[in-house]
Design a protein around this motif. Structure first.
Motif, PDB file in Angstrom:
ATOM      1  N   GLY A  75       0.878  -1.311  -0.056  1.00  0.00           N
ATOM      2  CA  GLY A  75       0.216  -0.111   0.054  1.00  0.00           C
ATOM      3  C   GLY A  75       0.887   1.251   0.018  1.00  0.00           C
ATOM      4  O   GLY A  75       0.252   2.362   0.256  1.00  0.00           O
ATOM      5  N   ILE A  76       2.212   0.962  -0.249  1.00  0.00           N
ATOM      6  CA  ILE A  76       3.163   2.443  -0.367  1.00  0.00           C
ATOM      7  C   ILE A  76       2.725   3.036  -1.715  1.00  0.00           C
ATOM      8  O   ILE A  76       2.557   2.537  -2.493  1.00  0.00           O
ATOM      9  CB  ILE A  76       4.461   1.635  -0.272  1.00  0.00           C
ATOM     10  CG1 ILE A  76       4.726   1.151   1.117  1.00  0.00           C
ATOM     11  CG2 ILE A  76       5.451   3.212  -0.571  1.00  0.00           C
ATOM     12  CD1 ILE A  76       5.943   0.467   1.149  1.00  0.00           C
ATOM     13  N   LEU A  77       2.472   4.423  -1.365  1.00  0.00           N
ATOM     14  CA  LEU A  77       2.384   5.354  -2.438  1.00  0.00           C
ATOM     15  C   LEU A  77       3.557   5.896  -2.924  1.00  0.00           C
ATOM     16  O   LEU A  77       4.286   6.449  -2.067  1.00  0.00           O
ATOM     17  CB  LEU A  77       1.596   6.621  -2.099  1.00  0.00           C
ATOM     18  CG  LEU A  77      -0.024   6.264  -1.371  1.00  0.00           C
ATOM     19  CD1 LEU A  77      -0.713   7.718  -0.924  1.00  0.00           C
ATOM     20  CD2 LEU A  77      -0.843   5.399  -2.505  1.00  0.00           C
ATOM     21  N   ARG A  78       3.916   5.914  -4.193  1.00  0.00           N
ATOM     22  CA  ARG A  78       5.205   6.175  -4.851  1.00  0.00           C
ATOM     23  C   ARG A  78       4.711   7.207  -5.710  1.00  0.00           C
ATOM     24  O   ARG A  78       3.978   6.838  -6.571  1.00  0.00           O
ATOM     25  CB  ARG A  78       5.834   5.040  -5.423  1.00  0.00           C
ATOM     26  CG  ARG A  78       6.614   3.953  -4.238  1.00  0.00           C
ATOM     27  CD  ARG A  78       7.258   2.902  -4.959  1.00  0.00           C
ATOM     28  NE  ARG A  78       7.601   1.801  -4.071  1.00  0.00           N
ATOM     29  CZ  ARG A  78       8.819   1.868  -3.421  1.00  0.00           C
ATOM     30  NH1 ARG A  78       9.838   2.602  -3.682  1.00  0.00           N
ATOM     31  NH2 ARG A  78       8.911   0.832  -2.596  1.00  0.00           N
ATOM     32  N   ILE A  79       5.467   8.344  -5.767  1.00  0.00           N
ATOM     33  CA  ILE A  79       5.250   9.416  -6.636  1.00  0.00           C
ATOM     34  C   ILE A  79       6.412   9.544  -7.527  1.00  0.00           C
ATOM     35  O   ILE A  79       7.540   9.753  -6.876  1.00  0.00           O
ATOM     36  CB  ILE A  79       4.981  10.948  -5.861  1.00  0.00           C
ATOM     37  CG1 ILE A  79       3.804  10.509  -5.226  1.00  0.00           C
ATOM     38  CG2 ILE A  79       4.821  11.828  -6.998  1.00  0.00           C
ATOM     39  CD1 ILE A  79       3.017  11.642  -4.460  1.00  0.00           C
ATOM     40  N   ARG A  80       6.243   9.327  -8.984  1.00  0.00           N
ATOM     41  CA  ARG A  80       7.568   9.548  -9.694  1.00  0.00           C
ATOM     42  C   ARG A  80       7.118  10.292 -11.015  1.00  0.00           C
ATOM     43  O   ARG A  80       5.961  10.818 -11.280  1.00  0.00           O
ATOM     44  CB  ARG A  80       8.021   8.355 -10.317  1.00  0.00           C
ATOM     45  CG  ARG A  80       8.390   7.303  -9.215  1.00  0.00           C
ATOM     46  CD  ARG A  80       9.838   7.522  -8.811  1.00  0.00           C
ATOM     47  NE  ARG A  80      10.212   6.230  -7.978  1.00  0.00           N
ATOM     48  CZ  ARG A  80      10.338   6.033  -6.844  1.00  0.00           C
ATOM     49  NH1 ARG A  80       9.931   6.970  -6.110  1.00  0.00           N
ATOM     50  NH2 ARG A  80      10.899   4.819  -6.197  1.00  0.00           N
ATOM     51  N   ASP A  81       8.028  10.835 -11.454  1.00  0.00           N
ATOM     52  CA  ASP A  81       7.750  11.362 -12.853  1.00  0.00           C
ATOM     53  C   ASP A  81       7.035  10.329 -13.781  1.00  0.00           C
ATOM     54  O   ASP A  81       7.195   9.364 -13.691  1.00  0.00           O
ATOM     55  CB  ASP A  81       9.090  12.040 -13.671  1.00  0.00           C
ATOM     56  CG  ASP A  81       9.782  12.942 -13.103  1.00  0.00           C
ATOM     57  OD1 ASP A  81       9.089  13.772 -12.368  1.00  0.00           O
ATOM     58  OD2 ASP A  81      10.906  13.378 -13.330  1.00  0.00           O
ATOM     59  N   ARG A  82       6.227  11.036 -14.803  1.00  0.00           N
ATOM     60  CA  ARG A  82       5.321  10.125 -15.287  1.00  0.00           C
ATOM     61  C   ARG A  82       6.032   8.931 -16.084  1.00  0.00           C
ATOM     62  O   ARG A  82       5.462   7.717 -16.099  1.00  0.00           O
ATOM     63  CB  ARG A  82       4.271  10.762 -16.379  1.00  0.00           C
ATOM     64  CG  ARG A  82       3.306  11.548 -15.498  1.00  0.00           C
ATOM     65  CD  ARG A  82       2.397  11.921 -16.643  1.00  0.00           C
ATOM     66  NE  ARG A  82       1.487  12.914 -15.930  1.00  0.00           N
ATOM     67  CZ  ARG A  82       0.264  13.223 -16.515  1.00  0.00           C
ATOM     68  NH1 ARG A  82      -0.129  12.742 -17.665  1.00  0.00           N
ATOM     69  NH2 ARG A  82      -0.662  14.022 -15.908  1.00  0.00           N
ATOM     70  N   GLU A  83       7.211   9.237 -16.803  1.00  0.00           N
ATOM     71  CA  GLU A  83       7.863   8.144 -17.494  1.00  0.00           C
ATOM     72  C   GLU A  83       8.351   7.008 -16.586  1.00  0.00           C
ATOM     73  O   GLU A  83       8.432   5.982 -16.926  1.00  0.00           O
ATOM     74  CB  GLU A  83       9.098   8.874 -18.450  1.00  0.00           C
ATOM     75  CG  GLU A  83       8.685   9.991 -19.268  1.00  0.00           C
ATOM     76  CD  GLU A  83       8.424  11.452 -18.659  1.00  0.00           C
ATOM     77  OE1 GLU A  83       9.012  11.765 -17.642  1.00  0.00           O
ATOM     78  OE2 GLU A  83       7.372  11.934 -19.098  1.00  0.00           O
TER      79      GLU A  83
END
Length: 86
Positions: A75-83
């Protein structure tokens, strides 16, 4: 204002969508319309492009327009650049 974008699902659960909100990102990007979803409705494998607001009782997560949120195992939310998030 840009459209909200599409959500890819890792499973068949539908996210609880709320009314979109306008968010001011400063003089360079101005106003953007962000989708709003409840954290409890996200499942492992979900990928949701920004702009996005994720609400939960103890915090709020904001994903910028050039980013995507991916729900990792546990359930960890990871935010990255879209690519990178794909």
């Amino acid at each position: 204002r840009p459209p909200a974008g599409e959500m890819r699902r890792g499973d068949a659960h539908a996210a609880a969508m709320q009314r979109p909100r306008d968010v001011y990102l400063g003089s360079k990007e101005k106003w953007v319309r962000a989708r709003v979803i409840e954290r409890s409705q996200l499942r492992k494998g979900d990928i949701v492009p920004g702009p996005l607001i994720v609400n939960q009782p103890d915090t709020t997560v904001f994903v910028l327009p050039q980013q995507a949120l991916r729900v990792a195992p546990g359930g960890i939310l990871r935010i990255r650049d879209r690519e990178v998030a794909q």
